[in-house]
Design an enzyme around this catalytic site. Structure first.
Site, mmCIF file in Angstrom:
data_model
loop_
_atom_site.group_PDB
_atom_site.id
_atom_site.type_symbol
_atom_site.label_atom_id
_atom_site.label_comp_id
_atom_site.label_asym_id
_atom_site.label_seq_id
_atom_site.Cartn_x
_atom_site.Cartn_y
_atom_site.Cartn_z
ATOM 1 N N ARG A 239 0.847 -1.188 0.000
ATOM 2 C CA ARG A 239 0.000 0.000 0.000
ATOM 3 C C ARG A 239 0.889 1.247 0.000
ATOM 4 O O ARG A 239 1.917 1.290 0.697
ATOM 5 C CB ARG A 239 -0.897 0.038 1.248
ATOM 6 C CG ARG A 239 -2.069 -0.935 1.239
ATOM 7 C CD ARG A 239 -3.120 -0.552 0.198
ATOM 8 N NE ARG A 239 -4.281 -1.429 0.207
ATOM 9 C CZ ARG A 239 -4.441 -2.500 -0.568
ATOM 10 N NH1 ARG A 239 -3.481 -2.848 -1.419
ATOM 11 N NH2 ARG A 239 -5.556 -3.207 -0.528
ATOM 12 N N GLU A 267 -3.268 7.876 -4.388
ATOM 13 C CA GLU A 267 -3.669 6.921 -5.402
ATOM 14 C C GLU A 267 -5.104 7.221 -5.779
ATOM 15 O O GLU A 267 -5.927 7.346 -4.862
ATOM 16 C CB GLU A 267 -3.566 5.507 -4.824
ATOM 17 C CG GLU A 267 -3.386 4.449 -5.877
ATOM 18 C CD GLU A 267 -3.115 3.077 -5.282
ATOM 19 O OE1 GLU A 267 -4.030 2.242 -5.338
ATOM 20 O OE2 GLU A 267 -1.998 2.861 -4.753
ATOM 21 N N HIS A 286 -1.733 -0.057 -9.575
ATOM 22 C CA HIS A 286 -2.416 -0.945 -8.617
ATOM 23 C C HIS A 286 -3.156 -2.086 -9.332
ATOM 24 O O HIS A 286 -4.383 -2.201 -9.250
ATOM 25 C CB HIS A 286 -3.387 -0.146 -7.728
ATOM 26 C CG HIS A 286 -3.668 -0.859 -6.430
ATOM 27 N ND1 HIS A 286 -3.957 -0.212 -5.258
ATOM 28 C CD2 HIS A 286 -3.684 -2.188 -6.126
ATOM 29 C CE1 HIS A 286 -4.160 -1.090 -4.297
ATOM 30 N NE2 HIS A 286 -3.996 -2.306 -4.799
HETATM 31 N N1 LIG Z 1 -0.840 -4.700 -4.941
HETATM 32 C C1 LIG Z 1 -1.986 -5.338 -4.809
HETATM 33 O O1 LIG Z 1 -2.811 -5.382 -5.712
HETATM 34 C C2 LIG Z 1 -2.259 -6.057 -3.522
HETATM 35 C C3 LIG Z 1 -3.035 -7.231 -3.557
HETATM 36 C C4 LIG Z 1 -3.270 -7.886 -2.368
HETATM 37 C C5 LIG Z 1 -2.769 -7.391 -1.167
HETATM 38 N N2 LIG Z 1 -2.037 -6.257 -1.170
HETATM 39 C C6 LIG Z 1 -1.509 -5.735 0.118
HETATM 40 O O2 LIG Z 1 -0.673 -6.716 0.712
HETATM 41 C C7 LIG Z 1 -0.882 -6.699 2.121
HETATM 42 C C8 LIG Z 1 -0.411 -8.018 2.732
HETATM 43 O O3 LIG Z 1 -1.309 -9.044 2.347
HETATM 44 P P1 LIG Z 1 -1.267 -10.488 3.068
HETATM 45 O O4 LIG Z 1 -2.424 -11.254 2.536
HETATM 46 O O5 LIG Z 1 0.104 -11.065 2.946
HETATM 47 O O6 LIG Z 1 -1.533 -10.068 4.590
HETATM 48 P P2 LIG Z 1 -1.377 -10.961 5.907
HETATM 49 O O7 LIG Z 1 -1.431 -12.406 5.581
HETATM 50 O O8 LIG Z 1 -2.350 -10.402 6.888
HETATM 51 O O9 LIG Z 1 0.127 -10.647 6.417
HETATM 52 C C9 LIG Z 1 0.531 -9.375 6.777
HETATM 53 C C10 LIG Z 1 1.967 -9.413 7.235
HETATM 54 O O10 LIG Z 1 2.370 -8.058 7.503
HETATM 55 C C11 LIG Z 1 2.960 -8.018 8.814
HETATM 56 N N3 LIG Z 1 2.738 -6.708 9.410
HETATM 57 C C12 LIG Z 1 1.571 -6.122 9.782
HETATM 58 N N4 LIG Z 1 1.794 -4.895 10.285
HETATM 59 C C13 LIG Z 1 3.135 -4.711 10.251
HETATM 60 C C14 LIG Z 1 3.999 -3.661 10.647
HETATM 61 N N5 LIG Z 1 3.535 -2.526 11.189
HETATM 62 N N6 LIG Z 1 5.321 -3.816 10.462
HETATM 63 C C15 LIG Z 1 5.836 -4.969 9.919
HETATM 64 N N7 LIG Z 1 5.073 -5.993 9.528
HETATM 65 C C16 LIG Z 1 3.744 -5.867 9.688
HETATM 66 C C17 LIG Z 1 2.274 -9.119 9.594
HETATM 67 O O11 LIG Z 1 3.095 -9.421 10.721
HETATM 68 P P3 LIG Z 1 2.756 -10.650 11.735
HETATM 69 O O12 LIG Z 1 2.991 -11.881 10.905
HETATM 70 O O13 LIG Z 1 3.755 -10.519 12.839
HETATM 71 O O14 LIG Z 1 1.334 -10.464 12.132
HETATM 72 C C18 LIG Z 1 2.193 -10.207 8.526
HETATM 73 O O15 LIG Z 1 3.409 -10.915 8.437
HETATM 74 C C19 LIG Z 1 -2.390 -6.403 2.225
HETATM 75 O O16 LIG Z 1 -2.723 -5.878 3.499
HETATM 76 C C20 LIG Z 1 -2.625 -5.417 1.112
HETATM 77 O O17 LIG Z 1 -2.465 -4.107 1.599
HETATM 78 C C21 LIG Z 1 -1.762 -5.592 -2.317
#
Ligand SMILES: NC(=O)c1ccc[n+]([C@@H]2O[C@H](COP(=O)([O-])OP(=O)(O)OC[C@H]3O[C@@H](n4cnc5c(N)ncnc54)[C@H](OP(=O)(O)O)[C@@H]3O)[C@@H](O)[C@H]2O)c1
Length: 323
Positions: A239, A267, A286
């Site tokens: 993000r 964005e 995006h």
């Molecule tokens: N570009 C795109 O089109 C697209 C598509 C899908 C998703 N995304 C983005 O990708 C993000 C991640 O998706 P996901 O499915 O992998 O999420 P997820 O499974 O919930 O994993 C999130 C990870 O981020 C870590 N985290 C959360 N807050 C943090 C912080 N302040 N500092 C460091 N690490 C932190 C968490 O730590 P812990 O393991 O310790 O809880 C976890 O390892 C989404 O939230 C979304 O914003 C982008």
């Protein structure tokens, strides 16, 4: 009967596997009257979904089709449970991330320009570029026309569903991967985000794949850019607000780092924004999660949560529990 509202923009065939004991109600983005539903599956486009929020009554559970659900708690209030579609974007977003890294290391943006200029010899610009961005000005033979991912030091911030998929896809490149998340753990070793500044100077590629939250806003700012290696590649598939845009523009314009961004802050990136003109930068608008497989996967994830909800079982992807 449990009433489930879903976006009329999605083909009804996607919902054919839903339990027979629910009533499925297609909701148009032009909805102009109150509708009673128990479960809401919002349109993946937040602006379309937000348009109908004032007309929804009785919603107890929101099943988002997206991984990022930032706008939903504010729009729906604290009395609804909200689940995201954790997992539905893993493959598409991980593939975008690998593509972005390889595109930058193989200088694809430069070579597209070379192709459009119809000048084979312009490939020698790659050597000049390599020396400028990495500071490696040693005489090289043959001249450097691209770089390798294999063996690079990669720092991944966020080690959730998508981060783990990226790791799987990075395996053939035998990179030295350092993982960072909110909390430290072992097997595999994950560092706490508090250690980020200490880890940044070693990284050649830095991947951001964590949610936008109050804690992660501006996580990468001027002090972090100052800690990065000369020519490090920052890849943001998460993000925009996780990176301080002014500091990013500054670091790029000074030739300190390079970046590949699927997300920006603001964005959409407005016409004339300084980021458009920054060197050593690849921007995609995006699109990281958007493939033909997205909707079937995300709807399947929502279906699983709905079945658990109906059975009174714990939900898997809760991002807000109703109070
Ligand atoms: N570009 C795109 O089109 C697209 C598509 C899908 C998703 N995304 C983005 O990708 C993000 C991640 O998706 P996901 O499915 O992998 O999420 P997820 O499974 O919930 O994993 C999130 C990870 O981020 C870590 N985290 C959360 N807050 C943090 C912080 N302040 N500092 C460091 N690490 C932190 C968490 O730590 P812990 O393991 O310790 O809880 C976890 O390892 C989404 O939230 C979304 O914003 C982008």
């Amino acid at each position: 009967m449990v009433r489930v509202g879903y976006p009329a923009t999605l083909p009804p065939a996607l919902f054919e596997g839903f339990p027979k004991e629910v009533e499925l109600i297609p909701l148009s983005e032009k909805l102009d009257h109150a509708v009673d539903i128990d479960v809401w599956i919002p349109d993946p486009y937040p602006t379309r979904a937000q348009r109908i929020v004032p007309h929804l009554r009785g919603v107890k559970l929101v099943l988002s089709l997206m991984a990022g659900t930032e706008w939903i708690p504010g729009a729906m209030g604290p009395h609804v449970t909200i689940c995201n579609a954790r997992g539905a974007h893993n493959i598409s977003t991980a593939e975008w991330t690998i593509t972005a890294i390889l595109s930058m290391l193989k200088y694809i943006p430069l070579y597209l320009e070379v192709q459009h200029s119809g000048q084979w010899k312009r490939r020698f610009e790659a050597s000049v570029h390599y020396a400028q961005i990495t500071g490696d000005a040693r005489p090289q033979y043959p001249p450097i026309m691209q770089e390798e991912l294999t063996g690079k030091a990669v720092l991944m911030v966020g080690y959730g569903a998508i981060g783990q998929e990226i790791e799987r896809m990075l395996e053939p490149f035998r990179v030295h991967l350092t993982r960072v998340a909110r909390t430290a753990r072992s097997e595999p070793r994950v560092h706490a985000v508090a250690e980020l500044d200490a880890l940044l100077p070693q990284a050649e590629v830095i991947i951001l794949i964590l949610p936008a939250t109050a804690e992660s806003k501006g996580l990468i700012g001027a002090p972090q850019f100052a800690l990065m290696r000369q020519g490090a590649l920052l890849v943001n598939s998460a993000r925009g607000p996780i990176v301080d845009t002014d500091a990013l523009v500054n670091a790029l314009n000074k030739g300190r780092i390079r970046a590949a961004l699927d997300v920006t802050d603001p964005e959409p990136l407005p016409d004339g924004h300084p980021l458009w003109k920054c060197p050593n930068l690849l921007i995609t608008p995006h699109i990281g999660g958007s493939t033909p497989m997205f909707a079937p996967r995300a709807v399947k994830t929502a279906e699983g949560e709905l079945r658990r909800y109906l059975a009174g079982e714990p939900l898997h992807n809760v991002v807000q529990t109703a109070i």
